[in-house]
Design a protein around this motif. Structure first.
Motif, PDB file in Angstrom:
ATOM      1  N   TYR A  15     -13.919 -74.701  36.101  1.00 40.40           N
ATOM      2  CA  TYR A  15     -14.354 -74.751  34.707  1.00 40.40           C
ATOM      3  C   TYR A  15     -15.519 -75.710  34.509  1.00 40.40           C
ATOM      4  O   TYR A  15     -16.383 -75.469  33.652  1.00 40.40           O
ATOM      5  CB  TYR A  15     -13.182 -75.084  33.785  1.00 40.40           C
ATOM      6  N   TYR A  66     -11.428 -80.080  26.892  1.00 40.93           N
ATOM      7  CA  TYR A  66     -11.061 -78.814  27.525  1.00 40.93           C
ATOM      8  C   TYR A  66      -9.896 -79.078  28.474  1.00 40.93           C
ATOM      9  O   TYR A  66      -9.863 -80.114  29.148  1.00 40.93           O
ATOM     10  CB  TYR A  66     -12.235 -78.238  28.319  1.00 40.93           C
ATOM     11  N   PRO A  68      -8.223 -76.653  31.147  1.00 38.32           N
ATOM     12  CA  PRO A  68      -7.994 -75.388  31.849  1.00 38.32           C
ATOM     13  C   PRO A  68      -6.922 -75.520  32.931  1.00 38.32           C
ATOM     14  O   PRO A  68      -7.160 -75.290  34.115  1.00 38.32           O
ATOM     15  CB  PRO A  68      -9.372 -75.087  32.446  1.00 38.32           C
ATOM     16  N   TYR A 111      -9.649 -69.665  26.737  1.00 36.78           N
ATOM     17  CA  TYR A 111     -10.575 -69.612  27.865  1.00 36.78           C
ATOM     18  C   TYR A 111     -10.494 -68.223  28.508  1.00 36.78           C
ATOM     19  O   TYR A 111      -9.422 -67.797  28.945  1.00 36.78           O
ATOM     20  CB  TYR A 111     -10.221 -70.676  28.908  1.00 36.78           C
ATOM     21  N   MET A 129      -5.241 -68.451  28.184  1.00 38.08           N
ATOM     22  CA  MET A 129      -6.190 -68.383  29.296  1.00 38.08           C
ATOM     23  C   MET A 129      -6.147 -66.991  29.909  1.00 38.08           C
ATOM     24  O   MET A 129      -5.066 -66.469  30.191  1.00 38.08           O
ATOM     25  CB  MET A 129      -5.861 -69.411  30.379  1.00 38.08           C
TER      26      MET A 129
END
Length: 214
Positions: A15, A66, A68, A111, A129
């Protein structure tokens, strides 16, 4: 917007690459591995453990977080905490994602990676995600904290309850109505009937292997 990524492992590196390519200003990482603190990953410093999040604004003028991380409960927990602290939790959708008209996607921590196709009337909630090369078919609903791995085919009118995890290359056929909350669908599985809450299913066709926590 100055941003920090939670998780300096391999997915964090992935990411960081995408975010850098999108010209997002990355200040560094947070990671709970004490061996990483003070080191650099992809040229960005690991600023400390996740417990440092309340201090990022004052120390580094950070505005956005963020996260991820593939572990659904942890990702949702950290992103909700970031919001409580007043940070932005932006979504990131790769420029190659093909989003049809009449799709609803949350702006909070979603995401979606390259090559994914999303058909009309899909709804994607907070903190979802979706990895690369997946197909999300019309009228489906991915609820909060769902994770869809690489190369998944996700049929029409399927509801993925919160924290659903769909493994790499799995197929959820049209006709399935519900994937249960916090269920896990194994890589390569073919799901042809509804999945109960908190279960692990795998195989062709997919069968329940166990109930989480038992």
């Amino acid at each position: 917007m100055k941003s920090v990524i939670i998780g300096a492992g391999s997915y964090g590196e992935v990411y960081a690459s995408y975010l850098r390519d999108a010209q997002i200003d990355i200040v560094g990482f947070l990671d709970d591995d004490p061996l990483l603190t003070g080191k650099k990953v992809m040229g960005y410093p690991v600023l400390g453990p996740v417990s440092e999040m309340p201090n990022l604004r004052e120390k580094y003028d950070v505005e956005a977080i963020y996260c991820p991380i593939g572990n659904n409960p942890i990702r949702v927990k950290f992103l909700k905490w970031a919001e409580e602290l007043g940070y932005e939790v932006p979504s990131f959708i790769h420029r190659t994602v093909n989003i049809a008209p009449d799709v609803t996607i949350s702006h909070r921590g979603v995401y979606i990676l390259q090559g994914t196709q999303i058909m009309p009337w899909v709804v994607i909630d907070n903190f979802v995600m979706i990895s690369s090369g997946s197909n999300i078919i019309h009228h489906s609903h991915l609820k909060e904290g769902t994770f869809v791995s690489n190369g998944v085919n996700f049929g029409a009118r399927v509801v993925a309850e919160p924290l659903t995890y769909v493994g790499m290359g799995a197929t959820v056929t049209t006709g399935v109505k519900r994937l249960g909350e916090d269920c896990l669908i194994g890589a390569g599985a073919v799901v042809i009937k509804d999945v109960p809450d908190h279960t692990v299913v795998a195989g062709v066709p997919a069968k329940v292997l166990k109930i989480k926590g038992q």
